[in-house]
Design an enzyme around this catalytic site. Structure first.
Site, short mmCIF file in Angstrom:
data_model
loop_
_atom_site.label_atom_id
_atom_site.label_comp_id
_atom_site.label_asym_id
_atom_site.label_seq_id
_atom_site.Cartn_x
_atom_site.Cartn_y
_atom_site.Cartn_z
N GLY A 176 -58.90 45.16 -26.20
CA GLY A 176 -57.84 46.15 -26.21
C GLY A 176 -56.48 45.50 -26.17
N SER A 177 -55.51 46.21 -25.65
CA SER A 177 -54.12 45.73 -25.67
C SER A 177 -53.92 44.62 -24.66
CB SER A 177 -53.16 46.89 -25.37
OG SER A 177 -53.25 47.26 -24.00
N GLU A 186 -60.61 39.98 -25.66
CA GLU A 186 -59.99 39.91 -26.98
C GLU A 186 -58.84 40.90 -26.96
OE1 GLU A 186 -60.92 41.00 -31.61
OE2 GLU A 186 -62.53 40.11 -30.43
N CYS A 232 -57.08 44.12 -34.81
CA CYS A 232 -56.35 43.10 -34.05
C CYS A 232 -56.00 41.90 -34.92
CB CYS A 232 -57.19 42.64 -32.86
SG CYS A 232 -57.56 43.93 -31.67
#
Length: 481
Positions: free
Chosen positions: A228-229, A250, A285
């Site tokens: 995620g962020s 990640e 991403c």
């Protein structure tokens, strides 16, 4: 309009039992927000604690199970999942927004992950004898309860690349899928879970913060895998520090593509670049998010990429002619539109193009035409942030040193690409670029799913692997005579 997803809608899985909750959240179709595809249960802290307990109990016996048995169970589950891929593709499109081609590819890769990890397991688990006068073995053992929190943008492959190696390594898992896109994950994991003892795979859903806080603060959780962020990743690291949980993350990316003067930017190369930018409407991403072009080729690349973008057909991914679907959710849609508005006000030149498949229903979904932006500099918001949408800034540079400096000028360092006919120069630049992986004349993913190179800086916390991620979910220890 409600079209309920069968069985998993509004339910969670703990200790082999699917339980329905009265409190639910609608999962809407981003291509038609009036359609409710299904519902996701809002699990309480008590339910999450029960899932952790079920995983802890299952771990006691599963961690001591035979390696061959684990591999056999996974291969059998993979065969069963492959039989239901087709019937899950359309619902995945409806809850996520991907095109049919993208959705099917993601589901097929989940089966590939299962078979690949099972094949890697036997050799990877064997003790490794170190050279020297004393006989020392490196041996591996499962770590314990593993929490896996996955995102909405590429939920299938990113979930399976964590759940499958974690389970094969002997752990029991608690999975928290994203609220915006949980249904296909849960349905496919249902197929997998049926081939393992109760409690080995548990699934809870609901508020990301509430569930995440519980998983981070519980000392029984020994590994936490998050996609995620970067901001959320930092928050998770702080909260998990009290228990010294192993974290595998990640996080965000702002990938640069560097096009040198000698690059062969023919039609095939421009198509590869476009795919690197607009795959899943840019909601990846590791998508290209900045393009740097040597000045002598700048106008040419802008013109060619604009022409390539103009061929994109944007609409409901369920339609076979569509080459780019909508953004997944309103928050992301609003963010990207706001970013474009602010860039235009600050002097950026917005080149918006593409084909609306159904203009009359355009406003019913989170649709956006792709845009190329020129006239911005390195300090522009558009260049600094992770856009996560179908927009791309293109900036000129003078020489290789400047290109490397600009590419590295970011807190992110996930992927990068170098476009040149000189492979030696590409390698030299790759050695200088801050990225977990650098591609030459492409910007894509690794075709071998056993490979997974982590991001650097604020793009991730992990280490490289050649074994489908098995080592992320196990401890190594020494055994000496």
């Amino acid at each position: 309009m409600i079209s309920t997803y069968p069985f998993v809608s509004g339910k969670y899985l703990v200790n082999g039992e699917w339980i329905e909750l009265p409190e639910k959240v609608d999962v809407v179709n981003p291509a038609n927000t009036s359609e409710v595809v299904g519902q996701v249960a809002k699990c309480s802290e008590e339910i999450v604690n029960g899932a952790i307990e079920a995983a802890e109990n299952a771990f006691e016996t599963w961690s001591r199970s035979d390696i061959g048995e684990r591999a056999n169970r996974m291969n059998t589950a993979a065969e069963e999942l492959s039989k239901v891929i087709e019937e899950n593709v359309t619902v995945f499109v409806r809850e996520n927004g991907k095109t049919l081609v993208e959705a099917k590819k993601d589901l097929l890769r989940c089966v590939e992950v299962m078979k690949g990890c099972a094949a890697e397991l036997l050799d990877w688990w064997k003790p490794e004898v170190l050279p020297g006068n004393q006989k020392v073995q490196i041996r591996r053992r499962a770590r314990g309860v593993t929490a896996i929190i996955t995102p909405w943008n590429s939920p299938m492959i990113l979930t399976f690349k964590r759940v499958i190696p974690a389970v094969l390594a002997g752990n029991a898992v608690v999975v928290k899928p994203a609220t915006n896109c949980p249904l296909t994950i849960m349905t496919c994991l249902k197929v997998v879970a049926e081939h393992f003892p109760p409690g080995v795979i548990n699934i809870v859903s609901g508020s990301g913060k509430a569930i995440g806080d519980t998983l981070c603060s519980d000392s029984r959780v020994r590994t936490l895998a998050f996609v995620g962020s970067t901001e959320t990743g930092k928050d998770i690291m702080q909260k998990s520090a009290g228990n010294l949980q192993k974290v595998y993350m990640e996080l965000g990316g702002n990938d640069p593509a560097i096009i040198l003067e000698d690059a062969n930017m023919d039609e095939a190369a421009i198509k590869r670049l476009r795919m690197g930018i607009l795959r899943a409407a840019g909601q990846v991403c590791s998508a290209v998010k900045r393009v740097y072009v040597q000045e002598s080729r700048y106008d040419e690349v802008v013109e060619k990429l604009t022409k390539e973008f103009s061929r994109m057909v944007i609409g409901d991914g369920i339609q076979p002619d569509v080459t780019m679907g909508p953004l997944n959710n309103k928050a992301q849609y609003d963010f990207v539109n706001g970013l474009i508005e602010r860039t235009a006000k600050s002097g950026g030149n917005i080149i918006t193009t593409g084909i609306q498949l159904n203009p009359e229903t355009w406003d019913k979904g989170y649709y956006m035409l792709p845009s190329i932006i020129t006239g911005v500099d390195q300090q522009s918001e558009l260049v600094r942030v992770e856009q996560f949408g179908p927009i791309i800034p293109i900036l000129p540079f003078n020489d290789i040193d400047e290109a490397v400096k600009l590419a590295n000028d970011s807190e992110f360092a996930l992927r990068a690409s170098v476009w040149t006919e000189n492979e030696d120069i590409a390698v030299e630049m790759a050695d200088r670029l801050e990225a977990g992986a650098v591609f030459h004349n492409n910007h894509t993913v690794f075709s071998d799913l056993a490979l997974d190179f982590p991001g650097l800086k604020e793009s991730g916390v992990s280490r490289e692997t050649r074994h489908c991620g098995l080592e992320f979910f196990a401890d190594s220890y020494g055994f000496a005579d």
